[in-house]
Design a protein around this motif. Structure first.
Motif, PDB file in Angstrom:
ATOM      1  N   UNK A 108     -18.828   6.243 -46.101  1.00 62.93           N
ATOM      2  CA  UNK A 108     -18.963   4.838 -45.719  1.00 62.93           C
ATOM      3  C   UNK A 108     -17.959   4.565 -44.614  1.00 62.93           C
ATOM      4  N   UNK A 109     -18.413   3.947 -43.542  1.00 53.61           N
ATOM      5  CA  UNK A 109     -17.489   3.627 -42.460  1.00 53.61           C
ATOM      6  C   UNK A 109     -18.202   2.925 -41.334  1.00 53.61           C
ATOM      7  N   UNK A 110     -17.439   2.654 -40.281  1.00 48.84           N
ATOM      8  CA  UNK A 110     -18.056   2.069 -39.091  1.00 48.84           C
ATOM      9  C   UNK A 110     -17.416   2.683 -37.857  1.00 48.84           C
ATOM     10  N   UNK A 111     -18.068   2.491 -36.752  1.00 52.30           N
ATOM     11  CA  UNK A 111     -17.599   3.049 -35.487  1.00 52.30           C
ATOM     12  C   UNK A 111     -17.157   1.917 -34.577  1.00 52.30           C
ATOM     13  N   UNK A 112     -16.275   2.252 -33.678  1.00 52.26           N
ATOM     14  CA  UNK A 112     -15.827   1.287 -32.681  1.00 52.26           C
ATOM     15  C   UNK A 112     -16.110   1.850 -31.300  1.00 52.26           C
ATOM     16  N   UNK A 113     -16.528   0.968 -30.413  1.00 52.02           N
ATOM     17  CA  UNK A 113     -16.777   1.361 -29.037  1.00 52.02           C
ATOM     18  C   UNK A 113     -15.653   0.762 -28.208  1.00 52.02           C
ATOM     19  N   UNK A 114     -15.057   1.573 -27.392  1.00 51.96           N
ATOM     20  CA  UNK A 114     -13.933   1.086 -26.619  1.00 51.96           C
ATOM     21  C   UNK A 114     -13.978   1.493 -25.172  1.00 51.96           C
ATOM     22  N   UNK A 115     -13.171   0.805 -24.405  1.00 55.52           N
ATOM     23  CA  UNK A 115     -12.945   1.152 -23.014  1.00 55.52           C
ATOM     24  C   UNK A 115     -11.442   1.318 -22.860  1.00 55.52           C
ATOM     25  N   UNK A 116     -11.036   2.524 -22.523  1.00 57.52           N
ATOM     26  CA  UNK A 116      -9.604   2.796 -22.473  1.00 57.52           C
ATOM     27  C   UNK A 116      -9.015   2.674 -23.861  1.00 57.52           C
ATOM     28  N   UNK A 117      -7.978   1.859 -24.002  1.00 62.31           N
ATOM     29  CA  UNK A 117      -7.329   1.662 -25.303  1.00 62.31           C
ATOM     30  C   UNK A 117      -7.805   0.396 -26.003  1.00 62.31           C
ATOM     31  N   UNK A 118      -8.821  -0.273 -25.471  1.00 65.31           N
ATOM     32  CA  UNK A 118      -9.271  -1.538 -26.020  1.00 65.31           C
ATOM     33  C   UNK A 118     -10.616  -1.376 -26.734  1.00 65.31           C
ATOM     34  N   UNK A 119     -10.704  -1.947 -27.930  1.00 68.07           N
ATOM     35  CA  UNK A 119     -11.962  -1.947 -28.675  1.00 68.07           C
ATOM     36  C   UNK A 119     -12.851  -3.045 -28.107  1.00 68.07           C
ATOM     37  N   UNK A 120     -14.042  -2.669 -27.671  1.00 70.43           N
ATOM     38  CA  UNK A 120     -14.987  -3.622 -27.105  1.00 70.43           C
ATOM     39  C   UNK A 120     -15.916  -4.162 -28.191  1.00 70.43           C
ATOM     40  N   UNK A 121     -16.332  -3.278 -29.098  1.00 64.65           N
ATOM     41  CA  UNK A 121     -17.262  -3.682 -30.145  1.00 64.65           C
ATOM     42  C   UNK A 121     -17.068  -2.808 -31.372  1.00 64.65           C
ATOM     43  N   UNK A 122     -17.120  -3.440 -32.542  1.00 66.14           N
ATOM     44  CA  UNK A 122     -17.111  -2.714 -33.803  1.00 66.14           C
ATOM     45  C   UNK A 122     -18.519  -2.757 -34.370  1.00 66.14           C
ATOM     46  N   UNK A 123     -19.078  -1.603 -34.620  1.00 62.37           N
ATOM     47  CA  UNK A 123     -20.433  -1.528 -35.163  1.00 62.37           C
ATOM     48  C   UNK A 123     -20.413  -1.845 -36.653  1.00 62.37           C
ATOM     49  N   UNK A 124     -21.556  -2.261 -37.206  1.00 63.23           N
ATOM     50  CA  UNK A 124     -21.623  -2.567 -38.638  1.00 63.23           C
ATOM     51  C   UNK A 124     -21.280  -1.345 -39.497  1.00 63.23           C
ATOM     52  N   UNK A 125     -20.843  -1.621 -40.704  1.00 62.31           N
ATOM     53  CA  UNK A 125     -20.570  -0.566 -41.669  1.00 62.31           C
ATOM     54  C   UNK A 125     -21.872   0.144 -42.014  1.00 62.31           C
ATOM     55  N   UNK A 126     -21.797   1.467 -42.121  1.00 63.28           N
ATOM     56  CA  UNK A 126     -22.953   2.272 -42.502  1.00 63.28           C
ATOM     57  C   UNK A 126     -22.534   3.201 -43.639  1.00 63.28           C
ATOM     58  N   UNK A 127     -23.335   3.207 -44.684  1.00 67.95           N
ATOM     59  CA  UNK A 127     -23.175   4.157 -45.785  1.00 67.95           C
ATOM     60  C   UNK A 127     -24.190   5.264 -45.541  1.00 67.95           C
ATOM     61  N   UNK A 128     -23.738   6.508 -45.522  1.00 66.64           N
ATOM     62  CA  UNK A 128     -24.624   7.631 -45.209  1.00 66.64           C
ATOM     63  C   UNK A 128     -24.465   8.748 -46.220  1.00 66.64           C
TER      64      UNK A 128
END
Length: 153
Positions: A108-128
């Motif tokens: 269970x977790x989520x991913x973050x999309x970033x540019x450089x050292x800054x998080x631009x978007x946090x994706x929803x939690x996904x259980x896999x």
């Protein structure tokens, strides 16, 4: 006397640890009969139904493609009893899936999309998790569903 004190400390520690554990209840995963592959439960999907507990049990009806989208903001964390069943087209349980032999890499977790050292978007939690013979897994890591990644572009 030292043995008695040590024993008392161990008992107290065990009781405190047990009291701190949060129960998530029972989770039933209903998977289409014969499905082999990755299962993804994607949380925080506002237009999808919510998974609710009924007498302490949450039921997760997985789609034919292995994906279930739910409006719940996040997964419920804590100790739980997980049960996995293959179901027929009408939702009737056909067979219980052997957790030790046929369920792999649960995560269970989520991913973050970033540019450089800054998080631009946090994706929803996904259980896999992967259902089937472990030798059939194409990789040993869970993956974010492709349609979720497409929404981030």
């Amino acid at each position: 006397m030292k043995k008695r004190s040590f024993f008392l400390v161990v008992i107290c520690f065990a009781l405190v640890a047990a009291g701190c554990s949060k129960s998530a209840g029972t989770k039933l995963y209903l998977i289409p009969e014969g499905y082999v592959g990755w299962v993804h439960i994607i949380y925080d999907q506002s237009k999808q139904p919510e998974i609710k507990k009924d007498e302490g049990t949450s039921i997760f009806p997985i789609g034919k493609d292995g994906i279930l989208k739910v409006s719940n903001k996040d997964a419920v964390y804590g100790t739980s009893i997980n049960k996995y069943f293959y179901v027929d087209a009408k939702g009737n349980k056909v067979r219980e899936i052997d957790y030790l032999e046929e369920i792999h890499n649960q995560n269970v977790g989520n991913a973050q999309i970033g540019e450089g050292n800054q998080v631009v978007k946090t994706l929803p939690t996904v259980e896999s998790f992967f259902v089937g013979d472990k030798s059939l897994m194409k990789n040993d890591e869970d993956v974010y569903p492709e349609d979720e990644m497409e929404q981030t572009k």
